[in-house]
Write a protein that holds these residues in place. Structure first.
Motif, mmCIF file in Angstrom:
data_model
loop_
_atom_site.group_PDB
_atom_site.id
_atom_site.type_symbol
_atom_site.label_atom_id
_atom_site.label_comp_id
_atom_site.label_asym_id
_atom_site.label_seq_id
_atom_site.Cartn_x
_atom_site.Cartn_y
_atom_site.Cartn_z
ATOM 1 N N THR A 140 35.305 -39.170 29.492
ATOM 2 C CA THR A 140 35.602 -37.590 29.558
ATOM 3 C C THR A 140 34.508 -36.816 29.941
ATOM 4 O O THR A 140 33.589 -37.386 30.411
ATOM 5 C CB THR A 140 35.726 -37.274 28.037
ATOM 6 N N ARG B 52 35.806 -27.703 28.459
ATOM 7 C CA ARG B 52 36.473 -28.911 29.438
ATOM 8 C C ARG B 52 35.787 -30.260 28.982
ATOM 9 O O ARG B 52 36.118 -31.319 29.391
ATOM 10 C CB ARG B 52 36.227 -28.608 30.778
ATOM 11 N N HIS C 28 38.272 -33.342 28.568
ATOM 12 C CA HIS C 28 39.019 -33.705 30.024
ATOM 13 C C HIS C 28 38.425 -35.038 30.717
ATOM 14 O O HIS C 28 37.246 -34.892 31.258
ATOM 15 C CB HIS C 28 39.112 -32.495 30.860
ATOM 16 N N ARG C 29 39.148 -35.693 31.343
ATOM 17 C CA ARG C 29 38.808 -36.796 32.208
ATOM 18 C C ARG C 29 38.524 -36.287 33.815
ATOM 19 O O ARG C 29 39.346 -35.214 33.891
ATOM 20 C CB ARG C 29 39.702 -37.752 31.895
ATOM 21 N N GLU D 112 41.843 -34.684 35.398
ATOM 22 C CA GLU D 112 42.144 -33.519 34.912
ATOM 23 C C GLU D 112 41.463 -32.150 35.264
ATOM 24 O O GLU D 112 41.813 -31.219 34.718
ATOM 25 C CB GLU D 112 42.272 -33.564 33.157
ATOM 26 N N LEU D 113 40.438 -32.439 35.911
ATOM 27 C CA LEU D 113 39.596 -31.559 36.454
ATOM 28 C C LEU D 113 39.846 -31.169 38.030
ATOM 29 O O LEU D 113 40.057 -32.107 38.788
ATOM 30 C CB LEU D 113 38.158 -31.545 36.151
#
Length: 248
Positions: free
Chosen positions: A106, A139, A142-143, A146-147
């Protein structure tokens, strides 16, 4: 007498050669430069001018063939590999064009990685603080997939800043970003210099990116070729064009 404490980095007669004999390549040729604390410096020049080699030698990622590199008062030349590694972990941050985030982790885990590699357990608050500093407090879980590209670069910035480095180096940190997102990252770097006294040294090909810096240092054939202070993008672009113009 020169005040060494006012400079985050000092290079004196730094040369870097690769290979030997007729096939030897000189990437840096007797470079002497100072990078004052709390300033933003852009490094520019034609391809093959030694920009990335300069950054790597200044950051302790590569050893010069000759000359002296001092980071925060510490001479790097004679350090063992172990001590050099410790210095990089604790006092230098490096941001690459390609982000270099681990996809299985993440954002928070990526940011915490430098401290874990150093054998330290990062506190959640410190990781949150680093992410908040780059505007990504929401965020953390989030991995990278996913960004957005800009968010990934900001995670990479937070990762570089988690150790509170004396100097933050960027090798084309906006090169993989679209124009708008690149400007956001540059504004973030500028705010770190102005608001927090961070020292930033950035290699770039983009005159607009370079115009965000306090000064622009130009390299040609591994040697300094002048600098501009407080210049706009047009003046920087004109200088770069002159440097890149090959004689007929």
């Amino acid at each position: 007498m020169t005040d060494h404490t006012s400079h985050a980095i000092r290079l004196r007669s730094v040369s870097r050669r690769y290979g030997a004999g007729d096939s030897a390549v000189t990437a840096l040729d007797g470079v002497s430069l100072d990078f004052p604390r709390g300033t933003f410096t852009a490094v520019m020049g034609p391809s093959g001018s030694g920009k990335s080699t300069l950054l790597q030698c200044a950051a302790g990622l590569d050893r010069p063939t000759s000359g002296s590199v001092v980071v925060g008062g510490t001479e790097l030349t004679g350090l063992s590999e172990r001590r050099l590694t410790l210095l990089r972990r604790e006092r230098v941050g490096f941001v690459f064009q390609a982000f270099n985030l681990l996809p299985s982790l993440t954002a928070a885990q990526n940011v915490a990685l430098p401290l874990r590699l150093a054998g330290r357990r990062p506190s959640r608050s410190r990781v949150r603080e680093a992410l908040a500093r780059v505007g990504l407090a929401d965020r953390a879980g989030h991995r990278p997939t996913e960004l957005s590209g800009g968010q990934q670069q900001r995670v990479a910035l937070a990762r570089a800043l988690i150790t509170r480095p004396e100097v933050l180096f960027g090798d084309e940190p906006t090169g993989a970003l679209d124009t708008r997102t690149g400007r956001e990252v540059l504004a973030l770097l500028r705010s770190m210099v102005d608001g927090e006294g961070q020292t930033v040294v950035m290699v770039t090909h983009d005159p607009v990116a370079a115009s965000c810096a306090d000064r622009v240092v130009f390299l040609v054939d591994g040697r300094p070729a002048g600098e501009l202070t407080g210049a706009g993008a047009d003046a920087i672009a004109t200088r770069v064009t002159r440097l890149e113009a090959a004689p007929c």
